[in-house]
Design an enzyme around this catalytic site. Structure first.
Site, short mmCIF file in Angstrom:
data_model
loop_
_atom_site.label_atom_id
_atom_site.label_comp_id
_atom_site.label_asym_id
_atom_site.label_seq_id
_atom_site.Cartn_x
_atom_site.Cartn_y
_atom_site.Cartn_z
N HIS A 188 -1.64 -3.28 -9.70
CA HIS A 188 -1.51 -3.28 -8.52
C HIS A 188 -0.42 -3.86 -7.91
O HIS A 188 0.26 -3.56 -6.61
CB HIS A 188 -2.75 -4.07 -7.95
CG HIS A 188 -3.94 -3.08 -7.82
ND1 HIS A 188 -4.01 -2.15 -6.69
CD2 HIS A 188 -4.93 -2.92 -8.52
CE1 HIS A 188 -5.15 -1.32 -7.01
NE2 HIS A 188 -5.88 -1.95 -8.14
N ARG A 296 -4.25 13.46 -2.50
CA ARG A 296 -4.94 13.18 -3.84
C ARG A 296 -6.06 12.46 -3.54
O ARG A 296 -6.16 11.23 -3.36
CB ARG A 296 -4.14 12.14 -4.63
CG ARG A 296 -2.97 13.07 -5.22
CD ARG A 296 -2.14 12.13 -6.13
NE ARG A 296 -1.12 12.72 -6.95
CZ ARG A 296 0.05 13.00 -6.97
NH1 ARG A 296 0.64 12.61 -5.76
NH2 ARG A 296 0.98 13.64 -7.74
N ARG A 332 -6.55 17.74 -1.71
CA ARG A 332 -7.32 18.44 -3.01
C ARG A 332 -8.50 17.79 -3.58
O ARG A 332 -8.76 16.40 -3.12
CB ARG A 332 -6.14 18.05 -4.12
CG ARG A 332 -6.72 18.28 -5.57
CD ARG A 332 -5.39 17.77 -6.57
NE ARG A 332 -5.03 16.51 -6.59
CZ ARG A 332 -4.14 15.99 -7.48
NH1 ARG A 332 -3.27 16.69 -8.11
NH2 ARG A 332 -4.29 14.71 -7.70
N GLU A 431 -1.40 24.24 -12.59
CA GLU A 431 -1.02 23.35 -13.38
C GLU A 431 -1.40 23.34 -14.80
O GLU A 431 -1.25 22.66 -15.81
CB GLU A 431 -1.49 21.86 -12.77
CG GLU A 431 -3.00 21.70 -12.30
CD GLU A 431 -3.45 20.57 -12.09
OE1 GLU A 431 -2.33 19.36 -11.63
OE2 GLU A 431 -4.44 20.16 -11.31
N ASN A 454 3.83 18.12 -12.63
CA ASN A 454 3.57 17.10 -13.58
C ASN A 454 2.56 17.64 -14.61
O ASN A 454 2.98 17.25 -15.80
CB ASN A 454 3.01 15.88 -12.79
CG ASN A 454 3.48 15.56 -11.59
OD1 ASN A 454 4.76 16.04 -11.48
ND2 ASN A 454 3.07 14.91 -10.65
N ASP A 455 1.47 18.12 -14.44
CA ASP A 455 0.56 18.78 -15.26
C ASP A 455 1.01 19.72 -16.22
O ASP A 455 0.65 20.05 -17.26
CB ASP A 455 -0.95 18.69 -15.01
CG ASP A 455 -1.52 17.51 -14.90
OD1 ASP A 455 -1.41 16.69 -15.84
OD2 ASP A 455 -2.17 17.04 -13.56
N ARG A 465 1.52 13.16 -20.74
CA ARG A 465 2.43 12.56 -19.67
C ARG A 465 2.15 11.10 -19.81
O ARG A 465 2.93 10.36 -19.00
CB ARG A 465 2.15 13.16 -18.21
CG ARG A 465 0.85 12.86 -17.80
CD ARG A 465 0.67 13.95 -16.41
NE ARG A 465 0.60 13.24 -15.25
CZ ARG A 465 0.27 13.76 -14.06
NH1 ARG A 465 -0.30 14.93 -14.09
NH2 ARG A 465 0.47 12.87 -12.98
N CYS A 502 3.82 20.96 -5.63
CA CYS A 502 3.56 19.50 -5.19
C CYS A 502 3.88 18.35 -6.28
O CYS A 502 3.63 17.20 -6.06
CB CYS A 502 2.12 19.50 -4.36
SG CYS A 502 0.74 19.90 -5.86
C1 PEP Z 1 0.84 17.45 -10.67
O1 PEP Z 1 -0.07 17.65 -11.91
O2 PEP Z 1 1.93 18.05 -10.70
C2 PEP Z 1 0.04 17.00 -9.45
C3 PEP Z 1 0.59 17.13 -8.44
O3 PEP Z 1 -1.09 16.38 -9.70
P1 PEP Z 1 -1.38 14.91 -10.27
O4 PEP Z 1 0.17 14.49 -10.53
O5 PEP Z 1 -2.05 14.07 -9.20
O6 PEP Z 1 -1.87 15.19 -11.66
MG MG Z 2 -2.12 17.29 -11.61
#
Ligand code: PEP
Ligand code: MG
Length: 544
Positions: A188, A296, A332, A431, A454-455, A465, A502
């Protein structure tokens, strides 16, 4: 000059004198007591005093860093009342006839060790919290109170580690930066630092702690994670220039507020912002984002100690929609699981959590959770321009099941006479490679796609990741990822859907032109990157 390096938690540069944060060491002695009941009465009074202090800190944090970040102190207040924690302290007082300070300290060590040994990074970070509340109670037992960091001139705060309550108590106007020897980027403290916009480096190591002294001049580079004690002239000048360039860049970017996201040849794109909670809306508006491309919603669940009710969720979604005053807000649905674990979901421990029971898989298996969220979302839709998107989609059948539940929820609300908007856009996150590959089948069923790079990166390149050991194998610009995005864009447009990005890649301005050429309609980035991406768009010429 001595150089140390850690992990930059917030990118900025600072130069100034060091103030080594000295925590009042409360050395706890074990003392024998004849009257355990009197000890327990002292304990109760100290706990009440500690709770009152925490309430004060909570109120300060609420004003300065918003509700989501202040909640940690509410958690601390709850931890003080935790049955297991208190039973342990009282049983040590009773069975060993010892002073309350010692019983609290022993309990703190046991609980901190237990948290630290857990696999889950979030739970590991709670180890610092239990120590923090215990030190506060011990200080109250000794009637000492706790020290807050402070100094009359602006300083770089250096510490072993900083507890969340210590971080939030730092007088921001007097802090240039902070550097800690330990701490995790998941803690945190690190999260609060980012939100307080303080240049920060964590994990600079024990050698740094041994070397750093009060009053020494230092330069902190939050971008590279380097800290230079007593920097030589060349380093000092280089960092001063970097700082100046930074300020100039920020100033120039401010001039882009109110301007369009349009390329030199007239192509327009939307630039939205990603948020994790209601209290980030201020940053969205301050940076002139066109809307929210990713809320999120799982943070509502992460910050709560039990399933957030329909009313609680409705209030949060309504607030976001109203604050955005008619601008698009894409929320989301729950993306719990993998790296985002919530105790009260009681999810089984998994060998491969990233490939496990997460996100839409939980929602479709436990539809009561999903329905509560959808009811709250649709009720809130009457107050703004809502879009709902679903994470971790891999098949047409999942989307069909989702749409059926959505229709049932809408039917229920209609039957109950509850108003909701007819114009809620429904979309999915792209994703998983599966979703990208079958995007021609998914596109006719949705209004939009939003690519979660990201995913998508972790699944396409088979690199967890969360695993630092495979970071070296992650090429975020890998042709496979770019092809999957391009394929999704073509399929979205062929079926009248729009497509956004995103994931973090959306803010990578070396790819802005590539995304524009693919026909991406929207980029959703952290609020502080909105103007930087706008700048990149406005410099792009697609006619060449
Ligand atoms: C992603 O996976 O790119 C995404 C935006 O979602 P998160 O990072 O919350 O998994
Ligand atoms: Mg994701």
């Amino acid at each position: 000059m001595t150089t140390f390096s850690g992990k930059g938690v917030y990118g900025a540069v600072a130069l100034g004198k060091v103030s080594v944060f000295k925590r009042r060491e409360t050395t706890v002695k074990m003392l024998h007591v004849d009257d355990p009941e009197a000890e327990k009465a002292r304990l109760a009074a100290a706990k009440a005093a500690a709770a009152a202090q925490l309430q004060e800190i909570y109120d300060k944090a609420l004003k300065e860093v918003g509700e989501a970040n202040a909640q940690i102190f509410e958690i601390h207040m709850m931890m003080i009342e935790d049955d297991d924690y208190n039973e342990s302290i009282e049983s040590i007082i009773d069975t060993q006839s010892v002073n309350a300070e010692y019983a609290v300290s022993l309990t703190a060590d046991n609980f901190a060790e237990m948290f630290a040994s857990m696999d889950d990074a979030y739970m590991q970070a709670r180890s610092a919290d239990v120590k923090d509340i215990s030190n506060r109670i011990i200080a109250c037992l000794s009637d000492e109170g706790t020290q807050t960091a402070g100094s009359d001139e602006k300083v770089i705060i250096c510490a072993d580690d900083l507890a969340p309550s210590e971080t939030v108590l730092l007088d921001k106007d007097k802090v240039l930066a902070f550097v800690t020897a330990h701490g995790s980027s998941n803690s945190h403290t690190a999260i609060l630092a980012r939100n307080m916009n303080i240049p920060a480096i964590i994990g600079a190591g024990n050698a740094f702690l041994a070397a750093v002294k009060d009053g020494v001049f230092a330069a902190v580079d939050g971008y590279t994670g380097e800290i230079f004690l007593d920097p030589d002239d060349e380093t000092r000048t280089r960092l001063e220039q970097k700082q100046k360039a930074d300020e100039e860049k920020k100033r120039l970017l401010q001039e882009l507020k109110g301007k369009e996201n349009v390329t030199l040849d007239g192509t327009k794109i939307k630039i939205f912002a990603n948020i994790g909670g209601v209290d980030h809306i201020g940053a969205v508006l301050a940076n002139d984002a066109g809307g929210i491309g990713l809320f999120r919603s799982e943070f509502l669940y992460l910050e709560s100690s039990d399933y957030p009710t329909e009313e609680q969720q409705f209030a949060a979604y309504k607030k976001v929609l109203e604050s955005m005053a008619g601008k698009k807000v894409i929320i989301r649905t729950l993306d719990i699981g993998a790296d985002k674990q919530v105790d009260y979901f009681n999810l089984a421990k998994e060998e491969n959590p990233a490939l496990g029971f997460r996100a839409i898989r939980i929602c479709l298996t436990r539809p009561e959770i999903f329905r509560t969220q959808l009811r709250a979302l649709y009720r809130a839709s009457a107050f703004g321009e809502l879009g709902i998107m679903f994470p971790m989609i891999t098949s047409v059948s999942e989307l069909e099941q989702i749409k059926q539940i959505v229709n049932e929820v809408k039917g229920e609300l209609t039957a109950e006479g509850i108003a909701f908007s007819d114009n809620v856009e429904l979309g999915i996150m792209i994703e998983t490679p599966a979703a990208a590959v079958i995007s021609d089948r998914l596109a006719p069923l949705v209004d939009f796609f939003s690519v979660g790079t990201n995913d998508l990166t972790q699944y396409t390149l088979a690199c967890d990741r969360q695993n630092a050991a495979v970071e070296q194998f992650v090429d975020t610009h890998h042709e496979a990822i770019l092809r999957l995005i391009e394929m999704s864009a073509k399929n979205a447009h062929a079926h009248g859907a729009w497509i956004g990005i995103c994931g973090e890649l959306a803010a990578d301005t070396t790819l802005t032109e590539t995304f524009l050429r693919m026909g991406i309609d929207e980029l959703s980035v952290s609020p502080s990157f909105v103007l930087k991406v706008r700048d990149a768009v406005r410099r792009t010429d697609l006619s060449r």
